[in-house]
Scaffold this active site. Structure first.
Site, PDB file in Angstrom:
ATOM      1  N   GLU A  95      22.821  31.936  58.053  1.00 43.47           N
ATOM      2  CA  GLU A  95      24.284  31.589  58.269  1.00 43.47           C
ATOM      3  C   GLU A  95      24.096  30.710  59.662  1.00 43.47           C
ATOM      4  O   GLU A  95      23.362  31.054  60.556  1.00 43.47           O
ATOM      5  CB  GLU A  95      25.007  32.663  58.367  1.00 43.47           C
ATOM      6  CG  GLU A  95      25.303  33.323  56.882  1.00 43.47           C
ATOM      7  CD  GLU A  95      26.288  34.416  57.029  1.00 43.47           C
ATOM      8  OE1 GLU A  95      26.850  34.746  56.066  1.00 43.47           O
ATOM      9  OE2 GLU A  95      26.530  35.196  57.980  1.00 43.47           O
ATOM     10  N   CYS A 341      31.017  36.714  66.379  1.00 47.50           N
ATOM     11  CA  CYS A 341      29.668  37.326  66.833  1.00 47.50           C
ATOM     12  C   CYS A 341      29.307  38.354  66.431  1.00 47.50           C
ATOM     13  O   CYS A 341      29.839  39.471  66.110  1.00 47.50           O
ATOM     14  CB  CYS A 341      29.766  37.563  68.371  1.00 47.50           C
ATOM     15  SG  CYS A 341      30.147  36.213  69.337  1.00 47.50           S
TER      16      CYS A 341
END
Ligand code: SAH
Length: 362
Positions: A95, A341
């Protein structure tokens, strides 16, 4: 035999490309021409590179490919954050996240399929480690993101790159260095070294090796002010303890008074978010030109940590600031598409996967 070998152009930084071309007797300007086509004009079809000789183009077609992964998914968050899942040649996926913020656009790229570090709070850790990315696979994330943004003509641009996606970049040293060389090379992506940031869990010898060959910016995932707590959260701390990590960070920036190291600190409710822990952290960082990024925990399915409330985050920050540390709280972005995150997971095809850890989301 070596003379039959083919190369992925995206694996080659300028130096490696010059070497390859010199071996066949080409002048350096060939490398310049080729890099401008691929990185400035985003053209990868040799037939369209009309200022290259026919012979050179024929040789390129035979020996040098431009390998780009395919886009397995492309998601947009309500806040403009974008997440791509790229499928690599062997079926593994990684990703990449784009975070627009006014004029700035930060691309968060992955350096490994999965991650071997096993931080207790991180989604990537739970899928285990499959393999290192090649330099070309790291570079391709930026190449494709930039091409996609340009094609959409929204004015959005990648101005910054952070190696904060999946993986521990310093455990994939050679490929990461080659890739960041291209990111900062004027003939390729031309980003300033201050706008390319490598984030590490603290692999001390590799931090020193990096200092010797690169001057990109460094971020260190610190997350705790004591060895006992840090070893629980970031197990590699047992090998490279806190004080050694901080000392290596200080060596990294050396005598340059314009540089700082960013210390990332994920805030976990009731675990590492007490004012006393902020005071202890300030003591640990004393004497290091540092900036602190507080990251309120982004929840991950199946992991029991919680994000502290805003007042706790603000109080923690206030203590660090009172000790003279520039401290910012990182905004959570892309939460609705699991792009925040520590929420990145790819898809692992490798037989070497640690099955008990595999989590396939897509
Ligand atoms: N392996 C590198 C890059 C990791 S990702 C490193 O450890 O620095 C970038 C940051 O996100 C790291 O500081 C990581 O600890 C943090 N992170 C991981 N999971 C998180 C989560 N669920 N919420 C908030 N931050 C997280």
């Amino acid at each position: 035999m070596d003379h039959q070998a083919t190369f992925n152009l995206l694996d080659l930084d300028r130096e490696a490309l010059l070497e390859l071309l010199a071996a066949r007797g080409d002048k350096p300007f060939r490398a310049t021409q080729l890099m401008k086509w691929v990185y400035h004009r985003q053209v990868i079809d040799y037939a369209a590179m009309t200022d290259l000789s026919k012979e050179f183009r024929a040789w390129l077609s035979e020996r040098v490919c431009v390998d780009l992964p395919s886009v397995a998914s492309d998601q947009r968050s309500r806040d403009g954050t974008r997440k791509w899942l790229y499928e690599l040649a062997d079926g593994n996926c990684v990703e990449t996240v784009f975070i627009p913020d006014g004029e700035r656009g930060t691309l968060c790229v992955s350096s490994q399929v999965g991650c071997p570090i096993d931080c207790s709070f991180c989604a990537t850790a739970r899928q285990g480690f499959s393999r290192n990315l090649t330099a070309g696979e790291i570079v391709a994330q930026l190449w494709l993101a930039r091409a996609a943004l340009d094609a959409e003509s929204t004015g959005q641009q990648v101005t910054n790159v952070v190696l904060m996606g999946m993986g521990e970049p310093l455990l994939n040293f050679q490929a990461v260095v080659q890739a960041t060389n291209l990111m900062t090379d004027d003939l390729a992506f031309g980003l300033s070294k201050r706008r390319v940031t490598l984030s590490t869990s603290g692999i001390v010898p590799a931090m020193d090796r990096l200092a010797a060959v690169s001057d990109i910016s460094l971020a260190v995932s610190i997350h705790a002010p004591t060895d006992s707590l840090r070893s629980e959260l970031v197990p590699i701390n047992r090998k490279y303890p806190l004080r050694e990590v901080v000392a290596a960070a200080k060596r990294y920036i050396g005598a340059d008074r314009y540089r700082v190291v960013t210390f990332e600190y994920v805030l976990l409710a009731g675990v590492n978010d007490l004012p006393e822990q902020a005071r202890e952290l300030a003591r640990v960082l004393r004497g290091v030109p540092a900036k602190v990024n507080l990251i309120p925990y982004n929840p991950v399915d199946g992991i029991h940590y919680r994000r502290p409330d805003d007042a706790t985050v603000d109080a923690f920050r206030a203590v660090l600031q009172a000790h003279g540390l520039v401290t910012i709280t990182r905004k959570t972005r892309g939460e609705d598409i699991d792009a925040a995150c520590g929420q990145l997971v790819g898809k692992v095809q490798s037989k070497r996967r640690r099955d008990r850890h595999v989590e396939i989301r897509k």
